[in-house]
Design a protein around this motif. Structure first.
Motif, PDB file in Angstrom:
ATOM      1  N   GLU A 166       0.199   2.189 -10.271  1.00 38.83           N
ATOM      2  CA  GLU A 166      -0.918   1.388 -10.524  1.00 38.83           C
ATOM      3  C   GLU A 166      -0.820   0.442 -11.609  1.00 38.83           C
ATOM      4  O   GLU A 166      -1.751  -0.568 -11.591  1.00 38.83           O
ATOM      5  N   PRO A 219      -0.946   3.359   4.694  1.00 39.76           N
ATOM      6  CA  PRO A 219       0.036   2.951   3.722  1.00 39.76           C
ATOM      7  C   PRO A 219       1.374   2.181   4.346  1.00 39.76           C
ATOM      8  O   PRO A 219       1.826   2.642   5.490  1.00 39.76           O
ATOM      9  N   ASP A 220       1.979   1.331   3.557  1.00 43.74           N
ATOM     10  CA  ASP A 220       3.121   0.568   3.756  1.00 43.74           C
ATOM     11  C   ASP A 220       4.245   1.544   3.673  1.00 43.74           C
ATOM     12  O   ASP A 220       5.557   1.830   4.204  1.00 43.74           O
ATOM     13  N   ARG A 252       0.930  -1.328   0.010  1.00 44.47           N
ATOM     14  CA  ARG A 252       0.197   0.240  -0.107  1.00 44.47           C
ATOM     15  C   ARG A 252       0.740   1.372  -0.049  1.00 44.47           C
ATOM     16  O   ARG A 252       1.649   1.505   0.856  1.00 44.47           O
ATOM     17  N   GLU A 282      -0.416  -0.656  -4.523  1.00 41.95           N
ATOM     18  CA  GLU A 282      -1.723  -0.113  -4.495  1.00 41.95           C
ATOM     19  C   GLU A 282      -1.689   1.152  -3.941  1.00 41.95           C
ATOM     20  O   GLU A 282      -1.084   1.374  -2.976  1.00 41.95           O
ATOM     21  N   THR A 332      -6.232   5.209   5.722  1.00 43.33           N
ATOM     22  CA  THR A 332      -5.455   4.385   4.526  1.00 43.33           C
ATOM     23  C   THR A 332      -4.302   3.444   4.789  1.00 43.33           C
ATOM     24  O   THR A 332      -3.920   2.495   4.374  1.00 43.33           O
ATOM     25  N   VAL A 335      -2.829   4.143  -2.029  1.00 40.58           N
ATOM     26  CA  VAL A 335      -4.190   4.258  -1.307  1.00 40.58           C
ATOM     27  C   VAL A 335      -4.526   5.713  -0.688  1.00 40.58           C
ATOM     28  O   VAL A 335      -5.370   5.933  -0.106  1.00 40.58           O
TER      29      VAL A 335
END
Length: 224
Positions: free
Chosen positions: A22, A48-49, A3, A28, A46, A30
């Motif tokens: 994408e 995110p990573d 993410r 992904e 969200t 986010v």
């Protein structure tokens, strides 16, 4: 699925990077924010990573945003996006917890590599950024009496786990020099450089060149 969040006040750049990311089946996007404040509002929903973070933004800058974001989600990985000449900000971003550094004109395959590297627990400097650093990073001379020299000598004195020779080699690595170029510059063999590099990696706990650059900046052994 990794993410990813994008934080940059230039919408054309942000949307272009989003479109490319994408296209990767393992990524992904986010979150898509034009400011640090906007990103911090999105972060809870969200999670995110990985975050691609611009430094120079209106309102909260990249360092301030990074510090606040990591206080909420310390496992999140931040990759700094910069233009050539922004190297003055690198040490600030390192202090705030950034794990990756890329120029905005880096090739997209480097973007993918950066995401994979930081998600694997490493630090990442893009090849183009290391090349640009070789033009701007500098070790401070040892005997000119300047304040910068005194600061570096103090940093070395406080960081005595590395020998003077190892620090010289670390500076060469940060300048983007090859093993042979470092050997030629210091009038030693390539094998000796390799041995010192292995010792530096062992003493610093670093795994690769990128993490060594971050280590050197964080500990004040080189200046950008």
């Amino acid at each position: 699925m990794i993410r990813i969040a994008l934080v940059d006040d230039h919408s054309l750049f942000r949307h272009g990077l989003k479109m490319l990311l994408e296209m990767c089946p393992d990524f992904e996007v986010v979150a898509d924010a034009a400011s640090g404040e906007e990103f911090l509002e999105q972060i809870a929903s969200t999670r995110p990573d990985v975050v691609f973070m611009d430094y120079a933004m209106p309102g909260l800058n990249g360092a301030q945003t990074t510090a606040r974001a990591l206080a909420i989600y310390p496992d999140m990985k931040v990759i700094t996006l910069s233009m050539f000449g922004d190297s003055v900000y690198y040490s600030e971003m390192v202090e705030c917890g950034a794990k990756g550094f890329m120029l905005k004109d880096s090739a997209f395959d480097e973007v993918v590599e950066a995401v994979q590297t930081v998600c694997g627990g490493g630090s990442y400097f893009s090849a183009s950024l290391l090349e640009s650093l070789s033009q701007s990073i500098r070790s401070v001379p040892g005997a000119d009496g300047s304040q910068a020299t005194q600061q570096r000598q103090q940093a070395i004195a406080e960081h005595d786990q590395l020998s003077d020779r190892e620090i010289e080699i670390l500076v060469g690595i940060c300048q983007g020099l090859s093993t042979q170029e470092i050997a030629d510059k210091l009038f030693i063999s390539k094998r000796t450089v390799d041995k010192h590099r292995a010792n530096i990696l062992d003493k610093s706990g670093c795994k690769n060149t990128a993490s060594l650059v971050v280590y050197a900046i964080r500990n004040g052994l080189v200046q950008v």
